[in-house]
Design a protein around this motif. Structure first.
Motif: not given
Length: 461
Positions: A8-25, A150-160
């Motif tokens: 999202n190109r933005a600073s965001e608060e870390v709020v886990p999807l489930e409870g207080n447990h962060v799953r990270m790859y 949705g292809y290109g949404k992370l790298a912000k590239i135009d596939v058109s």
């Protein structure tokens, strides 16, 4: 705690999807060769992230993959005339040795790609079911990016303007090679003995499908954080999003974090320039894992890190300053009922505020050295109405995140102590030449002797 989400190109608060447990790859090494310090810059950043999440009260499950089948691992195994497993195992072993030297906490899971091919085949089958995969004339399977809006949404590239039907088979490619990417590569002679049977014929997975399959196996179809170097953003992470969300219809990852490049002496690291270093190269030059780790974490992870030998020398001096302050605290007698002084509490607040702000490690380090400066000033002034033990405990708490402040105190053997005693006897007898000779001998054996009002003190160099 806030992080900069590349998605999202933005600073965001870390709020886990489930409870207080962060799953990270976290994207791990491709084990075709020994990892270099540019790789470890990213792995240290990911370690700081893991440690600060835990410091902040989150539970963490981390997965770091081991890419042991791709274009490069097969190429180099064939060139060495050994099996893929034999070739990659040596580099897996070196990787684990290196992360231990750098005091990187182990992840909960280290899945190897070659152990998870069935999961990759299953994921590709789902993409066929959803009309997003197709098989080419040579038997390879590709992902149709034109069919994934949705292809290109992370790298912000135009596939058109992409060329319809264009395909790229190699695992790594540049942004201007925008095209359908390989999910499964049909076997050919260059693969040698490497291959697995699949519904589309014998072959092996493409690089990108590996991380999607392993991430979802251990963390679920949607999880919290995915990290890697900025060079992974495209094509690797972009392709991971497409194939994962294309298969499940769910958001793959909530927060994407990327670390910037490491350069050496202001230049891109390369063997041709003679500035390509592994951890072992630096150790052979006399630097410790602790000193190297300090340099690797010293810049903000989203800022380019210029790695120099001057920086390594500065890290040695900085850590020595912390060590001396800690030893001074331990020797200080303070009241049993005294607590953490206000100036140390301010350092704690500044440290946490810095790391809450997208892991701003430089500001966190500044808070620590403000603490060291103020603490030394107070001790020089003879203050003793605060708990030195509490300040030592605070430094230990900081090190739960940084993993670089604490060091095992080296105990001098009987031979070293005997030499130090002999030197002190020579000094008392004003035999300065003998005292200097013994001092130099101790130095050659890796010890520094310092003369203090309390007597000589030995310190491991």
């Amino acid at each position: 705690m806030k992080v900069y989400n590349t998605l999202n190109r933005a600073s965001e608060e870390v709020v886990p999807l489930e409870g207080n447990h962060v799953r990270m790859y976290t994207c791990g090494p491709t084990v075709y060769n020994i990892a270099h310090i540019g790789n470890f810059r990213t792995y240290v950043f990911e370690d700081i992230l893991r440690r600060y999440l835990k410091y902040s009260g989150f539970g963490v499950t981390q997965v770091m993959n081991l890419t042991d089948v791709d274009d490069k691992t097969i190429r180099d195994a064939n060139a060495a005339g050994v099996s893929l497993e034999e070739h990659t195992q040596q580099f897996k072993d070196m990787f684990f040795d290196d992360i231990n030297v750098l005091n990187i906490e182990p992840a909960e899971h280290y899945p190897a790609a070659t152990d998870h091919v069935p999961e990759m085949i299953e994921l590709i089958s789902k993409l066929f079911d959803r009309g997003l995969a197709y098989q080419s004339d040579d038997g390879s399977v590709y992902f149709s990016i034109a069919k994934f809006p949705g292809y290109g949404k992370l790298a912000k590239i135009d596939v058109s303007e992409m060329q319809a039907g264009a395909r790229v088979s190699q695992d790594e490619y540049e942004k201007d090679n925008l095209a359908d990417f390989a999910l499964w590569k049909a076997w050919d002679e260059q693969d040698g003995e490497v291959g697995w049977d699949s519904p589309w014929g014998r072959g092996r997975p493409g690089w990108h499908i590996e991380c999607s399959a392993m991430g979802m196996k251990y963390l679920g179809e949607s999880f919290d954080i995915h990290t890697g170097g900025v060079d992974n953003m495209f094509p690797h992470h972009e392709d991971e999003i497409a194939q994962s969300e294309g298969a499940t219809g769910k958001q793959f990852v909530k927060y994407w974090l990327h670390s910037a490049h490491l350069i050496v002496d202001g230049q891109k690291m390369s063997k041709s320039l003679g500035n390509f270093y592994t951890l072992r190269d630096l150790q052979e030059k006399g630097y410790t894992g602790r000193e190297i780790r300090y340099v690797l974490l010293s810049a903000h992870y989203r800022q380019q890190l210029n790695f120099t030998f001057d920086a390594l020398s500065a890290s040695r001096a900085a850590l020595s300053r912390v060590d001396e302050f800690t030893e001074r605290l331990k020797a200080l007698e303070s009241p049993d009922n005294a607590g953490l002084p206000p100036w140390a509490g301010k350092a704690r607040d500044d440290f946490e505020a810095a790391l809450d702000n997208d892991l701003n490690v430089p500001e966190a380090l500044a808070a620590i050295f403000d603490l060291v400066h103020e603490g030394n000033r107070r001790m020089d002034a003879g203050e003793s109405d605060w708990s030195a033990d509490a300040v030592v405990g605070l430094l230990s708490r900081f090190d739960e995140v940084l993993g670089v402040l604490a060091t095992e105190k080296a105990e001098a053997g009987d031979d070293i102590v005997a030499l130090a005693d002999a030197r002190e006897t020579a000094r008392q007898g004003k035999d300065w030449a003998e005292a200097d000779r013994l001092r130099d001998q101790l130095h050659d054996m890796g010890w520094e002797v310092r003369d203090t009002p309390e007597g000589p003190k030995l310190k491991r160099l």
